[in-house]
Design an enzyme around this catalytic site. Structure first.
Site, mmCIF file in Angstrom:
data_model
loop_
_atom_site.group_PDB
_atom_site.id
_atom_site.type_symbol
_atom_site.label_atom_id
_atom_site.label_comp_id
_atom_site.label_asym_id
_atom_site.label_seq_id
_atom_site.Cartn_x
_atom_site.Cartn_y
_atom_site.Cartn_z
ATOM 1 N N CYS A 114 42.708 2.386 -39.458
ATOM 2 C CA CYS A 114 41.995 1.788 -40.597
ATOM 3 C C CYS A 114 42.957 1.072 -41.541
ATOM 4 O O CYS A 114 43.611 1.712 -42.372
ATOM 5 C CB CYS A 114 41.219 2.864 -41.342
ATOM 6 S SG CYS A 114 40.402 2.229 -42.804
ATOM 7 N N CYS A 139 42.151 1.487 -45.247
ATOM 8 C CA CYS A 139 42.533 2.768 -45.847
ATOM 9 C C CYS A 139 44.050 2.842 -46.050
ATOM 10 O O CYS A 139 44.519 3.324 -47.067
ATOM 11 C CB CYS A 139 42.152 3.938 -44.952
ATOM 12 S SG CYS A 139 40.591 3.786 -44.140
ATOM 13 N N ASP A 140 44.801 2.392 -45.046
ATOM 14 C CA ASP A 140 46.233 2.693 -45.020
ATOM 15 C C ASP A 140 47.144 1.482 -45.214
ATOM 16 O O ASP A 140 48.354 1.644 -45.340
ATOM 17 C CB ASP A 140 46.584 3.371 -43.679
ATOM 18 C CG ASP A 140 45.799 4.652 -43.484
ATOM 19 O OD1 ASP A 140 45.468 5.297 -44.494
ATOM 20 O OD2 ASP A 140 45.499 4.998 -42.332
#
Ligand code: NDP
Length: 324
Positions: free
Chosen positions: A137, A140-141
């Protein structure tokens, strides 16, 4: 002490499909319960820009869109419960589900909207370096790789969107794809191929993620050329696996029919499963379109069919009682 929650309409999953079913179900007087699952809001909570959901001229953010859907569902009378369903019993009514909390959920109808999850490559180093350089992701990261080198693996819309997204954080983004053409749609392909900070490695299958989980995490991605068989590697700080998704249907194996890819089978053109009163909507039954708007559409269909199912059952019961 476990609690038993009863409702006319039990919805499992809280992405666009589940929440749309909830909005329609609540407005039809079914007082739905939504059990949110491990990723409340679903896949859109791990995406950024959404520019194809109707009604918004400007780009909106996935997490924001899901918060709005949830607020709307609650506003019209949905109860949102934070739990993850671990088992279901669809053999008799009321249908029954048991959550991770130990709580029991009973519904006269069940709407399955459990969605799909990211797939992994299954190569050495991937699991060990998960969260230590390997991720599924970018939204997200990606932030953790500001100013660093990153790679994205895959050739579909997700991979291309993730590569483009990562250029917000990095000027050195490489897309690794196992073929020499991208599956992604043309507008995204064009953006990717024209981007000055993205390069593409064609015909490369990732064979290993190398590095040390205990010190420094991911160091390099090793590859085999799918045409020549030559081995190579690229040094990187982060690798994002973006090769598609698997439907979350483990819970229903043995109770509902699944296709060869694990998607729930429904009566064509409807959200009806083979069990009357059990409906499926969104990515868990749709391997073709897999869009937020199509998930929302099938969620609506599930709620409409659920309402009709309950109404016809109530009518049949009333007739039976009158005849006795
Ligand atoms: P896709 O299934 O479309 O693409 C998966 C990609 O990963 C393909 O390029 C495939 O390669 C590659 N791949 C699969 N398995 C492996 C493997 N083991 N090793 C290496 N590569 C592999 O998945 P997406 O997640 O990209 O998209 C899913 C659906 O969601 C699609 O319908 C897409 O259109 C949609 N979507 C739409 C978006 C939007 O409209 N904004 C955004 C994101 C997704 P190959 O091509 O060789 O098969």
């Amino acid at each position: 002490m476990p609690t038993t929650h009863t409702t006319r309409m039990l919805i499992i999953g809280s992405g666009p499909a589940g929440l749309s079913a909830a909005i329609y179900g609540a407005r039809a007087g079914m007082a739905p319960i939504v059990v949110q699952g491990l990723q409340p809001g679903g896949q859109l909570t791990i995406t950024t820009d959404v520019e194809n959901y109707p009604g918004f001229r400007d780009v909106v953010q996935g997490p924001w869109l899901m918060q709005e859907m949830q607020a709307q569902a609650e506003h019209v009378g949905t109860r949102m419960l934070w739990d993850t369903i671990l088992s279901v019993d669809l053999a008799s009514t009321p249908f029954r589900a048991v959550g991770d909390s130990g709580d029991i959920y009973e519904g006269d109808v069940v709407v399955i909207a459990t969605g799909a999850q990211a797939k992994w490559l299954g190569v050495p180093g991937e699991a060990e370096l998960g969260g230590k350089g390997v991720s599924a992701c970018a939204t997200c990261d990606g932030f953790f790789y500001r100013g660093k080198k990153v790679v994205v693996i895959g050739g579909g819309n997700t991979a291309v969107e993730e590569a483009l997204y990562l250029t917000n954080h990095s000027k050195d983004v490489t897309l690794i794809h196992r073929r020499d053409t991208l599956r992604a749609e043309k507008i995204l392909r064009d953006r990717l191929l024209a981007h000055p900070h993205i390069k593409v490695l064609w015909n490369k299958a990732v064979s290993r993620f190398s590095g040390d989980p205990a010190s420094g995490g991911l160091k390099a991605v090793e590859m085999i050329d799918t045409v020549t068989g030559a081995a190579s590697s690229i040094e990187t700080d982060g690798a994002f696996v973006a090769i598609g998704h698997a439907p979350a249907t483990e819970l229903f194996k043995g109770q509902l029919e699944l296709d060869e890819n694990g998607y729930l089978i429904v009566e064509p053109g409807t959200p009806k499963t083979a069990i009357p009163g059990v409906f499926a909507c969104g990515d868990v039954m749709d391997h073709v379109y897999r869009q937020a708007v199509t998930a929302a559409g099938t969620g609506c269909m599930a709620a409409l069919d659920a309402e009709r199912f309950l109404a016809s059952r109530a009518f049949a019961e009333a007739q039976r009682e009158a005849a006795e």
